[in-house]
Design a protein around this motif. Sequence first.
Motif, PDB file in Angstrom:
ATOM      1  N   GLU A 188       0.831  -1.211   0.000  1.00 10.87           N
ATOM      2  CA  GLU A 188       0.000   0.000   0.000  1.00 10.87           C
ATOM      3  C   GLU A 188       0.864   1.260   0.000  1.00 10.87           C
ATOM      4  OE1 GLU A 188      -2.590   2.264   3.415  1.00 10.87           O
ATOM      5  OE2 GLU A 188      -2.871   0.087   3.228  1.00 10.87           O
ATOM      6  N   ILE A 189       1.900   1.282   0.824  1.00  8.80           N
ATOM      7  CA  ILE A 189       2.773   2.454   0.909  1.00  8.80           C
ATOM      8  C   ILE A 189       3.598   2.619  -0.365  1.00  8.80           C
ATOM      9  CG2 ILE A 189       4.643   3.552   2.209  1.00  8.80           C
ATOM     10  CD1 ILE A 189       1.920   3.481   3.636  1.00  8.80           C
ATOM     11  N   ALA A 190       3.989   1.501  -0.981  1.00  9.86           N
ATOM     12  CA  ALA A 190       4.741   1.583  -2.240  1.00  9.86           C
ATOM     13  C   ALA A 190       3.941   2.330  -3.298  1.00  9.86           C
ATOM     14  CB  ALA A 190       5.099   0.186  -2.735  1.00  9.86           C
ATOM     15  N   LEU A 191       2.650   2.065  -3.363  1.00  6.91           N
ATOM     16  CA  LEU A 191       1.802   2.774  -4.327  1.00  6.91           C
ATOM     17  C   LEU A 191       1.724   4.254  -3.981  1.00  6.91           C
ATOM     18  CD1 LEU A 191      -0.091   2.885  -6.717  1.00  6.91           C
ATOM     19  CD2 LEU A 191      -1.947   2.116  -5.221  1.00  6.91           C
ATOM     20  N   LEU A 192       1.617   4.585  -2.697  1.00  8.33           N
ATOM     21  CA  LEU A 192       1.584   5.989  -2.287  1.00  8.33           C
ATOM     22  C   LEU A 192       2.866   6.713  -2.679  1.00  8.33           C
ATOM     23  CD1 LEU A 192      -0.028   5.786   1.282  1.00  8.33           C
ATOM     24  CD2 LEU A 192      -1.112   6.484  -0.867  1.00  8.33           C
ATOM     25  N   ILE A 193       3.998   6.037  -2.541  1.00 14.25           N
ATOM     26  CA  ILE A 193       5.281   6.649  -2.889  1.00 14.25           C
ATOM     27  C   ILE A 193       5.375   6.855  -4.400  1.00 14.25           C
ATOM     28  CG2 ILE A 193       7.782   6.298  -2.924  1.00 14.25           C
ATOM     29  CD1 ILE A 193       7.502   4.883  -0.217  1.00 14.25           C
ATOM     30  N   ARG A 194       4.951   5.858  -5.163  1.00 11.35           N
ATOM     31  CA  ARG A 194       4.962   6.016  -6.622  1.00 11.35           C
ATOM     32  C   ARG A 194       4.057   7.172  -7.043  1.00 11.35           C
ATOM     33  NH1 ARG A 194       5.876   0.023  -6.964  1.00 11.35           N
ATOM     34  NH2 ARG A 194       7.720  -0.197  -8.292  1.00 11.35           N
ATOM     35  N   GLN A 195       2.889   7.263  -6.440  1.00 14.14           N
ATOM     36  CA  GLN A 195       1.969   8.353  -6.767  1.00 14.14           C
ATOM     37  C   GLN A 195       2.570   9.706  -6.405  1.00 14.14           C
ATOM     38  OE1 GLN A 195      -1.422   6.976  -4.532  1.00 14.14           O
ATOM     39  NE2 GLN A 195      -2.379   6.024  -6.315  1.00 14.14           N
ATOM     40  N   ALA A 196       3.288   9.758  -5.284  1.00 16.13           N
ATOM     41  CA  ALA A 196       3.918  11.020  -4.870  1.00 16.13           C
ATOM     42  C   ALA A 196       4.907  11.502  -5.912  1.00 16.13           C
ATOM     43  CB  ALA A 196       4.607  10.838  -3.522  1.00 16.13           C
ATOM     44  N   PHE A 197       5.615  10.569  -6.540  1.00 14.87           N
ATOM     45  CA  PHE A 197       6.590  10.950  -7.557  1.00 14.87           C
ATOM     46  C   PHE A 197       5.915  11.212  -8.900  1.00 14.87           C
ATOM     47  CE2 PHE A 197       9.789   9.593 -10.833  1.00 14.87           C
ATOM     48  CZ  PHE A 197      10.598  10.717 -10.727  1.00 14.87           C
ATOM     49  N   TYR A 198       5.221  10.211  -9.413  1.00 16.85           N
ATOM     50  CA  TYR A 198       4.719  10.298 -10.783  1.00 16.85           C
ATOM     51  C   TYR A 198       3.545  11.248 -10.946  1.00 16.85           C
ATOM     52  CZ  TYR A 198       7.842   6.682 -12.395  1.00 16.85           C
ATOM     53  OH  TYR A 198       8.977   5.994 -12.739  1.00 16.85           O
ATOM     54  N   ILE A 199       2.688  11.347  -9.950  1.00 16.97           N
ATOM     55  CA  ILE A 199       1.520  12.226 -10.065  1.00 16.97           C
ATOM     56  C   ILE A 199       1.779  13.597  -9.448  1.00 16.97           C
ATOM     57  CG2 ILE A 199      -0.900  12.544  -9.401  1.00 16.97           C
ATOM     58  CD1 ILE A 199      -1.225   9.518  -9.518  1.00 16.97           C
ATOM     59  N   ASP A 200       2.349  13.606  -8.225  1.00 15.99           N
ATOM     60  CA  ASP A 200       2.529  14.871  -7.498  1.00 15.99           C
ATOM     61  C   ASP A 200       3.873  15.544  -7.765  1.00 15.99           C
ATOM     62  OD1 ASP A 200       0.040  14.380  -6.364  1.00 15.99           O
ATOM     63  OD2 ASP A 200       0.911  13.299  -4.661  1.00 15.99           O
ATOM     64  N   GLY A 201       4.792  14.832  -8.406  1.00 18.05           N
ATOM     65  CA  GLY A 201       6.082  15.424  -8.737  1.00 18.05           C
ATOM     66  C   GLY A 201       6.934  15.738  -7.524  1.00 18.05           C
ATOM     67  N   GLN A 202       6.953  14.836  -6.535  1.00 16.75           N
ATOM     68  CA  GLN A 202       7.740  15.034  -5.318  1.00 16.75           C
ATOM     69  C   GLN A 202       9.003  14.190  -5.351  1.00 16.75           C
ATOM     70  OE1 GLN A 202       4.356  14.137  -2.582  1.00 16.75           O
ATOM     71  NE2 GLN A 202       4.757  16.166  -1.758  1.00 16.75           N
TER      72      GLN A 202
END
Length: 219
Positions: A116-130
């Motif tokens: 679950e956290i791995a998906l959150l981290i990927r989203q933070a990078f690819y979607i939110d640009g963090q």
Amino acid sequence: MAAPVVIDYYSDILCVWAWIAQRRIDELNNKLSGKIELRYHYLDVFGDACNKIPNQWAERGGYAGFAKHVIDSAAPYPDASINPDIWYKVRPNTSANAHLVLKAVELSYGKDKSIEIALLIRQAFYIDGQDIAQLSLLFSLLEAAGIDGERINKAMFDGSAMASLMADYQQAKALSLKGSPSYIIDNGRQVLYGNVGYRVLLANIEEHIRQPTEEASWC
């Protein structure tokens, strides 16, 4: 009931092809629920991103060229959103910090929570640009998800998270995996690598479900 077919799934958190594969993984889990067991592992593709990208892409535009490659690669896949700032402006130095944190989460909270956290981290990078190389950002994401940072720190400070991560990295080398993502099906009976389409994945996995390990296979 037959034992589920095990799929050892190796990826790098910064790999665009693993980001694209996320929808396929979700679909496989939904369609083959109870028939497959996905075990998530990490391998080292972008452990030294701050040197890898400018060196390997030196004649193809450096970071800008790589950023274009990532955007172009994901363009045909509407479920794999790409923030236009990644690699142009947001340039993580390494994927290893994220992998280490995910191993700490796995040890402290279990595999499902780590996924679950791995998906959150990927989203933070690819979607939110963090910048997901920053430990401060990673711990902020953990806090927002209700994860106790002290428990994560314990697994990092005592070396258990690092040992688990190194086990993944070393196993990936032992298996001679070519890159991310890689699918090891049924304890090595088949290895699939790269941008493998959903129907190809499904057909191969269903064949292993129909064909018990102890029986001879015509594949």
